[in-house]
Design a protein around this motif. Structure first.
Motif, PDB file in Angstrom:
ATOM      1  N   THR A   8       0.738  -1.077  -0.033  1.00 17.87           N
ATOM      2  CA  THR A   8      -0.131  -0.101   0.146  1.00 17.87           C
ATOM      3  C   THR A   8       0.907   1.100  -0.046  1.00 17.87           C
ATOM      4  O   THR A   8       1.790   1.382   0.579  1.00 17.87           O
ATOM      5  CB  THR A   8      -0.903   0.024   1.325  1.00 17.87           C
ATOM      6  OG1 THR A   8      -1.896  -1.127   1.040  1.00 17.87           O
ATOM      7  CG2 THR A   8      -1.759   1.135   1.243  1.00 17.87           C
ATOM      8  N   SER A  19      -3.080  -0.021  -3.222  1.00 16.31           N
ATOM      9  CA  SER A  19      -4.007  -0.278  -2.127  1.00 16.31           C
ATOM     10  C   SER A  19      -4.033  -1.928  -1.960  1.00 16.31           C
ATOM     11  O   SER A  19      -4.641  -2.573  -2.505  1.00 16.31           O
ATOM     12  CB  SER A  19      -5.261   0.335  -2.467  1.00 16.31           C
ATOM     13  OG  SER A  19      -6.460   0.183  -1.329  1.00 16.31           O
ATOM     14  N   VAL A  21      -1.848  -4.421  -2.462  1.00 12.12           N
ATOM     15  CA  VAL A  21      -1.520  -5.217  -3.680  1.00 12.12           C
ATOM     16  C   VAL A  21      -0.776  -6.295  -3.311  1.00 12.12           C
ATOM     17  O   VAL A  21       0.362  -6.264  -2.712  1.00 12.12           O
ATOM     18  CB  VAL A  21      -0.922  -4.362  -4.681  1.00 12.12           C
ATOM     19  CG1 VAL A  21      -0.242  -5.177  -6.087  1.00 12.12           C
ATOM     20  CG2 VAL A  21      -1.953  -3.259  -5.383  1.00 12.12           C
ATOM     21  N   GLN A 223      -5.534  -0.897  -7.387  1.00 15.13           N
ATOM     22  CA  GLN A 223      -5.910  -2.377  -7.200  1.00 15.13           C
ATOM     23  C   GLN A 223      -5.728  -3.300  -8.250  1.00 15.13           C
ATOM     24  O   GLN A 223      -5.726  -2.826  -9.250  1.00 15.13           O
ATOM     25  CB  GLN A 223      -7.413  -2.255  -6.485  1.00 15.13           C
ATOM     26  CG  GLN A 223      -7.322  -1.506  -5.262  1.00 15.13           C
ATOM     27  CD  GLN A 223      -8.652  -1.620  -4.637  1.00 15.13           C
ATOM     28  OE1 GLN A 223      -9.939  -1.229  -5.571  1.00 15.13           O
ATOM     29  NE2 GLN A 223      -9.039  -2.077  -3.510  1.00 15.13           N
TER      30      GLN A 223
END
Ligand code: ADP
Ligand code: ADP
Length: 237
Positions: A8, A19, A21, A223
């Motif tokens: 993140t 975010s 990942v 994302q």
């Protein structure tokens, strides 16, 4: 193998570029990273090579965590990652051979050796790499005498000279014509397959990613929104 766990990144401006990942890239696999502008592709690459400090999450390369390292360890860990850039980032007035050696020896080691003599084993290795990327006869030419495709081949040889454990490739063909782009992508895929290197390639050109990548990861608003083969990407579209 590279593992990203819950990566993140929120910039000071409040923009959350990545975010949570998570994915891993096994040895020899080349992953194409796609997504619209602002999706977080550059941030992901910069977090892995630690030009950007992740806000949270872990980056594990070959079993070792790259997050939370001190300055000295960070320099050593960066040597494990070979970078290939859109604009090649060669030293234009040096020869092709010297550019490749600079990957092997690092910046400080390169200039130290320059005034003395380059280690013969490193020179031999650099010739082998130049042969591999098809530039054996160009070793003594200045980098600024080469075409874009040839420069990118030097960039690839330089990254490999470092004997990396991972390749990070940032829009390698953005400055090249379509035919040269395909040649460079083919070369990158071959090299990862034969050397067993994991690689992440940031590509804005989706058809090019679909033609050459074994696996594609799609980012959107920080994302992972797709992770699969080119055929699966076509089906989901
Ligand atoms: P991409 O490479 O997919 O275009 P980026 O990683 O450059 O995406 O950007 C992702 C998001 O993070 C965007 O909203 C962008 O504005 C923001 N961003 C990128 N770099 C910075 C930075 N240095 N400072 C603040 N925000 C940034
Ligand atoms: P790209 O997507 O090709 O990386 P960008 O236009 O997103 O290009 O970013 C260009 C540069 O500006 C990068 O260094 C990035 O980190 C920085 N940047 C991007 N968005 C922001 C932002 N919102 N605030 C500050 N810096 C940013």
């Amino acid at each position: 193998m590279l593992e990203l766990q819950g990566l993140t990144k929120t910039y000071k401006t409040g923009d959350t570029a990545l975010s949570d990942v998570s994915f891993s890239v096994p040895k020899g696999q080349i992953v194409g990273l796609i997504g619209p502008s602002g999706a977080g592709k550059s941030t992901l690459i910069r977090c892995i090579n630690r030009l950007v400090e992740p806000t949270s999450g872990r980056i594990v390369l070959g079993g070792r965590d790259l997050t939370g390292l001190g300055v000295r360890d960070l320099r050593a860990q960066r040597r494990r990652i070979g970078m290939i850039f859109q604009e090649y980032a060669l030293v234009e007035r040096l020869s092709v051979m010297e550019n490749v050696l600079s990957g092997r020896l690092g910046y400080v080691g390169f200039w130290a050796s320059f005034t003395r003599r380059f280690p013969p084993a490193d020179i031999q290795r650099a010739y082998r790499l130049l042969d591999r990327v098809g530039l054996m006869t160009h070793a003594d030419k200045r980098a600024d005498a080469l075409s874009g495709g040839q420069r990118q081949r030097v960039g690839i040889a330089r990254a490999l000279a470092q004997e990396p454990e991972l390749l990070l490739v940032d829009e390698p063909t953005a400055s090249l014509d379509p035919k040269t782009s395909r040649q460079i992508m083919r070369l990158l895929v071959e090299i990862c397959t034969e050397s067993g290197l994991p690689a992440i390639v940031n590509i804005h050109d989706v058809p090019l990613a679909q033609q050459f990548m074994q696996r594609i990861i799609g980012l959107r608003a920080g994302q992972v929104v797709f992770d699969g083969t080119p055929a699966q990407l076509t089906e989901s579209a």
